[in-house]
Design a protein around this motif. Structure first.
Motif, short mmCIF file in Angstrom:
data_model
loop_
_atom_site.label_atom_id
_atom_site.label_comp_id
_atom_site.label_asym_id
_atom_site.label_seq_id
_atom_site.Cartn_x
_atom_site.Cartn_y
_atom_site.Cartn_z
N VAL A 173 21.06 67.58 15.33
CA VAL A 173 19.93 68.10 16.10
C VAL A 173 19.75 67.09 17.23
O VAL A 173 19.34 65.96 17.00
CB VAL A 173 18.65 68.21 15.25
N GLY A 174 20.11 67.52 18.43
CA GLY A 174 20.10 66.59 19.55
C GLY A 174 21.10 65.48 19.28
O GLY A 174 22.26 65.73 18.97
N GLU A 175 20.64 64.23 19.34
CA GLU A 175 21.51 63.08 19.08
C GLU A 175 21.51 62.67 17.61
O GLU A 175 22.28 61.80 17.21
CB GLU A 175 21.06 61.89 19.95
N GLU A 176 20.64 63.26 16.81
CA GLU A 176 20.53 62.89 15.40
C GLU A 176 21.62 63.59 14.60
O GLU A 176 21.83 64.80 14.70
CB GLU A 176 19.15 63.30 14.88
N HIS A 177 22.31 62.82 13.75
CA HIS A 177 23.42 63.33 12.95
C HIS A 177 23.12 63.13 11.47
O HIS A 177 22.55 62.12 11.08
CB HIS A 177 24.71 62.59 13.33
N GLN A 178 23.50 64.12 10.67
CA GLN A 178 23.41 63.97 9.22
C GLN A 178 24.52 64.79 8.58
O GLN A 178 24.78 65.93 8.99
CB GLN A 178 22.05 64.45 8.71
N ASP A 179 25.18 64.19 7.59
CA ASP A 179 26.17 64.92 6.82
C ASP A 179 25.47 65.79 5.79
O ASP A 179 24.42 65.42 5.27
CB ASP A 179 27.13 63.97 6.11
N ALA A 180 26.08 66.92 5.49
CA ALA A 180 25.55 67.81 4.47
C ALA A 180 26.70 68.38 3.67
O ALA A 180 27.82 68.50 4.18
CB ALA A 180 24.74 68.95 5.10
N CYS A 181 26.42 68.73 2.43
CA CYS A 181 27.36 69.48 1.60
C CYS A 181 26.72 70.84 1.36
O CYS A 181 25.58 70.91 0.89
CB CYS A 181 27.61 68.78 0.27
N ILE A 182 27.44 71.88 1.70
CA ILE A 182 26.89 73.22 1.60
C ILE A 182 27.79 74.06 0.70
O ILE A 182 28.99 74.12 0.91
CB ILE A 182 26.75 73.87 3.00
N TRP A 183 27.18 74.67 -0.30
CA TRP A 183 27.90 75.48 -1.28
C TRP A 183 27.56 76.95 -1.03
O TRP A 183 26.39 77.30 -0.86
CB TRP A 183 27.48 75.10 -2.69
N LEU A 184 28.58 77.78 -1.01
CA LEU A 184 28.41 79.23 -0.82
C LEU A 184 28.97 79.97 -2.03
O LEU A 184 30.06 79.64 -2.51
CB LEU A 184 29.17 79.71 0.42
N TRP A 221 31.87 70.26 3.77
CA TRP A 221 31.30 69.01 4.26
C TRP A 221 31.01 69.27 5.73
O TRP A 221 31.92 69.57 6.51
CB TRP A 221 32.28 67.88 4.06
N VAL A 222 29.75 69.20 6.09
CA VAL A 222 29.31 69.61 7.41
C VAL A 222 28.60 68.45 8.12
O VAL A 222 27.79 67.75 7.53
CB VAL A 222 28.35 70.82 7.32
N ASP A 223 28.93 68.29 9.38
CA ASP A 223 28.22 67.37 10.27
C ASP A 223 27.15 68.22 10.96
O ASP A 223 27.46 69.11 11.75
CB ASP A 223 29.20 66.79 11.29
N ALA A 224 25.89 67.98 10.60
CA ALA A 224 24.77 68.72 11.18
C ALA A 224 24.09 67.83 12.21
O ALA A 224 23.75 66.68 11.91
CB ALA A 224 23.79 69.13 10.10
N ASP A 266 40.05 85.81 1.25
CA ASP A 266 38.85 86.46 1.77
C ASP A 266 37.66 85.51 1.76
O ASP A 266 36.87 85.50 2.70
CB ASP A 266 38.51 87.71 0.94
N THR A 267 37.56 84.69 0.72
CA THR A 267 36.44 83.74 0.64
C THR A 267 36.49 82.75 1.79
O THR A 267 35.46 82.44 2.39
CB THR A 267 36.45 83.01 -0.72
N ARG A 268 37.67 82.24 2.12
CA ARG A 268 37.79 81.31 3.25
C ARG A 268 37.39 82.01 4.55
O ARG A 268 36.66 81.44 5.36
CB ARG A 268 39.22 80.77 3.36
N VAL A 273 32.16 71.77 10.78
CA VAL A 273 32.72 71.72 9.44
C VAL A 273 33.90 70.75 9.43
O VAL A 273 34.88 70.95 10.13
CB VAL A 273 33.17 73.12 8.96
N HIS A 274 33.76 69.68 8.63
CA HIS A 274 34.84 68.71 8.49
C HIS A 274 35.85 69.15 7.44
O HIS A 274 37.04 68.91 7.59
CB HIS A 274 34.30 67.33 8.08
N ARG A 275 35.36 69.75 6.36
CA ARG A 275 36.24 70.16 5.28
C ARG A 275 35.65 71.38 4.59
O ARG A 275 34.45 71.44 4.34
CB ARG A 275 36.38 69.01 4.28
N LEU A 276 36.52 72.33 4.30
CA LEU A 276 36.12 73.54 3.59
C LEU A 276 37.07 73.74 2.42
O LEU A 276 38.28 73.81 2.60
CB LEU A 276 36.18 74.76 4.53
N VAL A 277 36.50 73.78 1.22
CA VAL A 277 37.28 73.95 0.00
C VAL A 277 36.86 75.27 -0.63
O VAL A 277 35.66 75.55 -0.76
CB VAL A 277 37.04 72.79 -0.98
N VAL A 278 37.86 76.07 -1.02
CA VAL A 278 37.59 77.40 -1.55
C VAL A 278 38.28 77.55 -2.90
O VAL A 278 39.43 77.14 -3.08
CB VAL A 278 38.11 78.47 -0.57
#
Length: 124
Positions: free
Chosen positions: A81-92, A76-79, A3-5, A63-68
């Motif tokens: 905005v336009g042509e600008e890219h930044q990796d992020a780690c998002i915890w839920l 691990w998310v590729d965010a 369910d979490t996934r 989303v490149h990788r989702l661990v549950v």
């Protein structure tokens, strides 16, 4: 599939699609959103929705990788905005009723490595 996934995938998919109705259903009323690098916190579903609805630019999430594990998910998310890219780690964090009650976004900045380890690493 856990369910979490399913909830985590729906969270990211609803953000990417700007499906605010689905995102609303996924969020606990008192959801807390934190960005440690800027020391910002948003409390409450309405403010969190507004933050995303009003975020400037044509942003996209991949989303490149989702661990549950249990009721927690990390992505691990590729965010972009336009042509600008930044990796992020998002915890839920997911509560017992299946709603997201906490989101923590880490936005690491790239930097040049310290000297002296060139013989051990390869740059990409």
């Amino acid at each position: 599939m856990s369910d979490t996934r399913i909830i985590a995938e729906a969270y990211f998919n609803s953000l990417e699609a700007r499906d605010w109705a689905t995102l609303t259903d996924l969020l606990a009323a008192g959801v807390v959103y934190e960005m440690p690098q800027t020391r910002e916190r948003i409390t409450g579903r309405d403010k969190f929705l507004r933050f995303n609805q009003e975020y400037p630019g044509d942003w996209h999430l991949i989303v490149h990788r989702l661990v549950v594990e249990g009721r927690r998910a990390a992505a691990w998310v590729d965010a972009r905005v336009g042509e600008e890219h930044q990796d992020a780690c998002i915890w839920l964090d997911i509560d017992e009723s299946g709603q997201v009650f906490r989101v923590v976004d880490f936005w690491p900045e790239t930097y040049e490595p310290p000297a002296g380890r060139e013989h051990l690493v390869e740059r990409h």
